[in-house]
Design a protein around this motif. Structure first.
Motif, short mmCIF file in Angstrom:
data_model
loop_
_atom_site.label_atom_id
_atom_site.label_comp_id
_atom_site.label_asym_id
_atom_site.label_seq_id
_atom_site.Cartn_x
_atom_site.Cartn_y
_atom_site.Cartn_z
N PRO A 1 0.81 -1.23 0.00
CA PRO A 1 0.00 0.00 0.00
C PRO A 1 0.84 1.27 0.00
CG PRO A 1 0.11 -0.88 2.22
CD PRO A 1 0.84 -1.87 1.34
N VAL A 2 1.64 1.44 -1.04
CA VAL A 2 2.43 2.65 -1.21
C VAL A 2 1.60 3.68 -1.97
CG1 VAL A 2 4.53 3.64 -2.23
CG2 VAL A 2 4.60 1.37 -1.17
N ARG A 3 1.67 4.92 -1.55
CA ARG A 3 0.97 6.00 -2.24
C ARG A 3 2.01 6.85 -2.94
NH1 ARG A 3 -2.40 2.70 -0.93
NH2 ARG A 3 -4.10 3.05 0.54
N SER B 1 -1.19 0.90 -17.15
CA SER B 1 -0.87 -0.41 -17.72
C SER B 1 -0.25 -1.36 -16.69
CB SER B 1 0.10 -0.25 -18.90
OG SER B 1 1.38 0.16 -18.46
N ILE B 2 0.03 -0.86 -15.49
CA ILE B 2 0.61 -1.69 -14.44
C ILE B 2 -0.52 -2.32 -13.63
CG2 ILE B 2 2.01 -1.69 -12.34
CD1 ILE B 2 3.67 0.56 -13.53
N ALA B 3 -0.52 -3.64 -13.54
CA ALA B 3 -1.59 -4.37 -12.86
C ALA B 3 -1.67 -4.00 -11.39
CB ALA B 3 -1.35 -5.88 -13.01
N ASP B 4 -2.90 -3.95 -10.89
CA ASP B 4 -3.18 -3.74 -9.46
C ASP B 4 -2.73 -2.37 -8.95
OD1 ASP B 4 -4.26 -6.32 -9.27
OD2 ASP B 4 -2.28 -7.18 -8.89
N LEU B 5 -2.55 -1.41 -9.84
CA LEU B 5 -2.19 -0.05 -9.45
C LEU B 5 -3.35 0.88 -9.76
CD1 LEU B 5 0.03 1.91 -8.41
CD2 LEU B 5 0.70 2.23 -10.80
N THR B 6 -3.90 1.52 -8.75
CA THR B 6 -4.96 2.50 -8.93
C THR B 6 -4.34 3.82 -9.38
OG1 THR B 6 -6.36 1.44 -7.26
CG2 THR B 6 -6.81 3.76 -7.75
N VAL B 7 -5.01 4.50 -10.33
CA VAL B 7 -4.48 5.74 -10.88
C VAL B 7 -5.52 6.85 -10.71
CG1 VAL B 7 -3.56 6.89 -12.92
CG2 VAL B 7 -3.10 4.44 -12.54
N VAL B 8 -5.13 7.92 -10.04
CA VAL B 8 -6.06 9.00 -9.71
C VAL B 8 -5.47 10.35 -10.12
CG1 VAL B 8 -7.32 10.14 -7.83
CG2 VAL B 8 -6.92 7.68 -7.74
N ALA B 9 -6.32 11.21 -10.67
CA ALA B 9 -5.90 12.57 -11.06
C ALA B 9 -6.87 13.58 -10.47
CB ALA B 9 -5.85 12.69 -12.59
N PRO B 10 -6.62 14.04 -9.23
CA PRO B 10 -7.51 15.01 -8.59
C PRO B 10 -7.51 16.34 -9.34
CG PRO B 10 -6.09 13.94 -6.97
CD PRO B 10 -5.54 13.61 -8.32
N ALA B 11 -8.64 17.04 -9.26
CA ALA B 11 -8.80 18.30 -9.98
C ALA B 11 -8.17 19.48 -9.26
CB ALA B 11 -10.28 18.58 -10.22
N ASP B 12 -8.11 19.41 -7.92
CA ASP B 12 -7.62 20.56 -7.15
C ASP B 12 -7.18 20.09 -5.76
OD1 ASP B 12 -10.00 20.02 -5.85
OD2 ASP B 12 -10.94 21.94 -6.30
N GLY B 13 -6.80 21.03 -4.91
CA GLY B 13 -6.34 20.70 -3.58
C GLY B 13 -7.38 20.01 -2.72
N PRO B 14 -8.61 20.52 -2.62
CA PRO B 14 -9.63 19.85 -1.80
C PRO B 14 -9.90 18.41 -2.26
CG PRO B 14 -10.30 22.10 -2.21
CD PRO B 14 -9.07 21.87 -3.05
N ALA C 1 -6.85 -0.85 -0.31
CA ALA C 1 -5.79 -1.85 -0.13
C ALA C 1 -4.69 -1.77 -1.19
CB ALA C 1 -6.40 -3.25 -0.14
N GLN C 2 -5.03 -1.30 -2.38
CA GLN C 2 -4.05 -1.31 -3.48
C GLN C 2 -3.11 -0.12 -3.42
OE1 GLN C 2 -6.90 -1.55 -6.81
NE2 GLN C 2 -5.99 -3.52 -7.34
N PRO C 3 -1.94 -0.24 -4.06
CA PRO C 3 -1.08 0.93 -4.23
C PRO C 3 -1.75 1.93 -5.15
CG PRO C 3 -0.22 -0.92 -5.49
CD PRO C 3 -1.33 -1.46 -4.65
N ILE C 4 -1.38 3.21 -5.01
CA ILE C 4 -2.06 4.27 -5.76
C ILE C 4 -1.03 5.23 -6.35
CG2 ILE C 4 -3.76 6.14 -5.66
CD1 ILE C 4 -4.76 4.87 -3.02
N TYR C 5 -1.27 5.62 -7.59
CA TYR C 5 -0.52 6.70 -8.21
C TYR C 5 -1.42 7.91 -8.28
CZ TYR C 5 1.88 9.51 -11.76
OH TYR C 5 2.51 10.54 -12.45
N PHE C 6 -1.04 8.98 -7.57
CA PHE C 6 -1.78 10.24 -7.61
C PHE C 6 -1.09 11.16 -8.60
CE2 PHE C 6 -2.77 8.66 -3.35
CZ PHE C 6 -4.11 8.94 -3.22
#
Length: 325
Positions: free
Chosen positions: A114-116, A144-157, A170-175
């Motif tokens: 669970p690395v962020r 393209s990396i399995a089991d990696l969640t990918v998120v692109a927030p719009a702003d600070g909040p 539970a999964q690792p996440i790329y912000f």
């Protein structure tokens, strides 16, 4: 490699003025620690650029300054996660997604830790730093990396909401985060669910699907078009993986056109993800991918680049008008 934080330094005093959006990151992490979560943080010599200096001052024993050794930072974060910690590590998106791809794939995602991963100053937001510092391929690589969640927030909040929600993920996440100077779209405390898009409006002519820094200019274009009598919808697709396929297919069922907007190469990112959903479903809606068209980004101030690539509100509005003919 931790050292004392000079709170009288120009960098520290200017951090909120330079990147107010990124201050939400440190504040959210501080709040999580105070709630009892095993959060630790680290960066690759960019604690002033990403605002983590605030976290380092509050919890120096939980912060690691890795220096300019991004790959080592990711591997070390995996090691920390294996002991029960929840690491948040941050550096420029171009370095994190491209330079550290092997470590993210093998040490983090393959090991299901669970690395962020916070890739900030994404897209073309580093402007004059040059093409080597622009991240216009990171969404394609990370999704393209399995089991990696990918998120692109719009702003600070929204970034803060995503970070806080991640403690139950539970999964690792790329912000994928901007430079912290993005206009605010949402109020503090905005609701956030991984894989659940935010629908701002529906339209029979065209639906805009945007992510990250492109949500605000897309919203400005959406409002102008609606005021001009165009039936246009808008979706904030903050989670690129897993993509909200129901939101995509609903938009395609109600609109003649679907237009994706991303500060990224049109290949493999948000546009590619939406194309896959529409193709597999056999949707008759026409898809238009708007972003950087398979080229290396130019070098200029970010404002000039957004205008050049038609990624500002005026450019997005013009793109919609052209699509509708």
């Amino acid at each position: 490699m931790n050292g004392p934080i000079d709170t009288n330094s120009w960098q520290y005093r200017q951090i909120n003025a330079r990147a107010p959006g990124l201050s939400y990151l440190a504040n959210a992490l501080i709040e999580l620690v105070e709630e009892g979560h095993p959060v630790v943080a680290g960066t690759a010599d960019l604690q002033y650029s990403n605002g983590l200096v605030r976290f380092a001052q509050r919890f120096p024993e939980r912060f690691t300054q890795f220096g300019i050794s991004e790959q080592n930072m990711v591997s070390a974060a995996a090691g920390m996660a294996s002991t029960g910690a929840m690491p948040f590590v941050a550096t420029f998106a171009s370095f994190l997604a491209l330079l550290c791809c092997e470590q993210i794939r093998t040490d983090v995602a393959y090991s299901a830790l669970p690395v962020r991963l916070i890739g900030h100053h994404a897209g073309i937001s580093l402007g004059f730093y040059g093409t080597s510092h622009h991240a216009t391929e990171d969404l394609a690589i990370m999704r393209s990396i399995a089991d990696l969640t990918v998120v692109a927030p719009a702003d600070g909040p929204q970034l803060a909401a995503a970070v806080k929600t991640s403690v139950n993920h539970a999964q690792p996440i790329y912000f994928r985060v901007g430079r912290g100077q993005e206009p605010v779209v949402y109020e503090d405390g905005v609701d956030f669910q991984f894989g659940k898009a935010i629908v701002h409006g529906e339209g029979s002519d065209l639906t805009i699907i945007a992510c990250g820094s492109m949500v605000h200019p897309s919203r400005e274009a959406y409002r102008a078009l609606r005021a001009a009598g165009k039936s246009v919808g808008l979706i904030d697709m903050h989670t690129i993986k897993p993509l909200d396929s129901k939101a995509v297919l609903s938009a395609a069922a109600h609109s003649r056109f679907v237009l994706t907007i991303e500060e990224h190469n049109i290949l493999g990112g948000l546009g590619g993800a939406v194309a896959e959903i529409l193709a597999e479903a056999g949707s008759p809606a026409r898809l238009i991918r708007h972003g950087i068209r398979d080229e290396y980004s130019l070098i200029a101030p970010p404002t000039h680049l957004y205008k050049h690539y038609r990624l500002d509100a005026a450019g997005i509005e013009a793109t919609v008008r052209e699509a509708l003919g």
